[in-house]
Design a protein around this motif. Sequence first.
Motif, short mmCIF file in Angstrom:
data_model
loop_
_atom_site.label_atom_id
_atom_site.label_comp_id
_atom_site.label_asym_id
_atom_site.label_seq_id
_atom_site.Cartn_x
_atom_site.Cartn_y
_atom_site.Cartn_z
N TRP A 207 0.84 -1.20 0.00
CA TRP A 207 0.00 0.00 0.00
C TRP A 207 0.87 1.26 0.00
O TRP A 207 0.64 2.19 -0.78
CB TRP A 207 -0.92 -0.03 1.21
N ILE A 208 1.88 1.30 0.87
CA ILE A 208 2.78 2.46 0.94
C ILE A 208 3.48 2.68 -0.39
O ILE A 208 3.56 3.81 -0.90
CB ILE A 208 3.82 2.28 2.07
N LEU A 209 3.99 1.60 -0.98
CA LEU A 209 4.67 1.72 -2.27
C LEU A 209 3.73 2.27 -3.34
O LEU A 209 4.11 3.13 -4.14
CB LEU A 209 5.24 0.37 -2.69
N ALA A 210 2.50 1.78 -3.35
CA ALA A 210 1.53 2.23 -4.34
C ALA A 210 1.18 3.71 -4.14
O ALA A 210 1.14 4.49 -5.10
CB ALA A 210 0.28 1.37 -4.29
N LYS A 211 0.93 4.10 -2.91
CA LYS A 211 0.51 5.48 -2.63
C LYS A 211 1.65 6.48 -2.82
O LYS A 211 1.40 7.66 -3.09
CB LYS A 211 -0.06 5.59 -1.21
N SER A 212 2.88 6.02 -2.69
CA SER A 212 4.01 6.92 -2.89
C SER A 212 4.44 6.99 -4.36
O SER A 212 5.31 7.77 -4.73
CB SER A 212 5.22 6.46 -2.05
N GLY A 213 3.82 6.13 -5.18
CA GLY A 213 4.15 6.11 -6.60
C GLY A 213 5.39 5.31 -6.93
O GLY A 213 5.90 5.38 -8.04
#
Length: 218
Positions: A207-213
């Motif tokens: 989730w963090i990786l996705a939201k940070s791009g």
Amino acid sequence: MDAPMVYDLLKPKTVDPNKVYPALFLIHGIGSNEQNMFPLTAGLEEKFFIFSIRGPISHPPGFAFFTIEGYGKPHRDVFKQSLSQLTQFLEYASDRYPIDKKQLFLLGFSQGAILSMSLALTLGKKIKGIVALSGYIPKIVSEDYEIKPVNELSVFISHGELDQILPYEWGVEAQEYFRQLGADVTFCSYKEQHTVSIQNQQDFIKWILAKSGIEEGE
């Protein structure tokens, strides 16, 4: 300027002087310390500046960020002091290190989750996203603070269905509260007690990786 709180920092082995990095701020639970949170972030250390903050109150065998006067009820003054110190620390880190002020993420467990959600509500657009593991939103926040707009905030809330410390329903209520305010909410529940399972960790790292791009493997 001296740091307003004790902390440890993990950062990429090679830091590009022409680049700013997303930042992840770790806030531990009661009786824990800043070192205990780092294992939860495995896989992010080469992509983020990761700050792990120590609670200012001694609580053997570790530390705490606030004390409580009743079940689900932090001591008002102590809580407000801790929230203020954490706000100051975010500003300190943003000014001192090459981090992207538009990419500030918070990750907290238990007390840390409570504070992560509270900071998101009081700082609004200054925070990009939060991961709140097994926490709740104290009434102090809605009673004492101006709730800032969170319609651009990304929120990952998880809670163990068998949590014997903080009821599962409190996690449900927290995610409903953020949804009502228009935040982008992901809610995950696990057949666990007051802990972070491997599956939970894998879910919020993605989730963090996705939201940070940032894509996994970059």
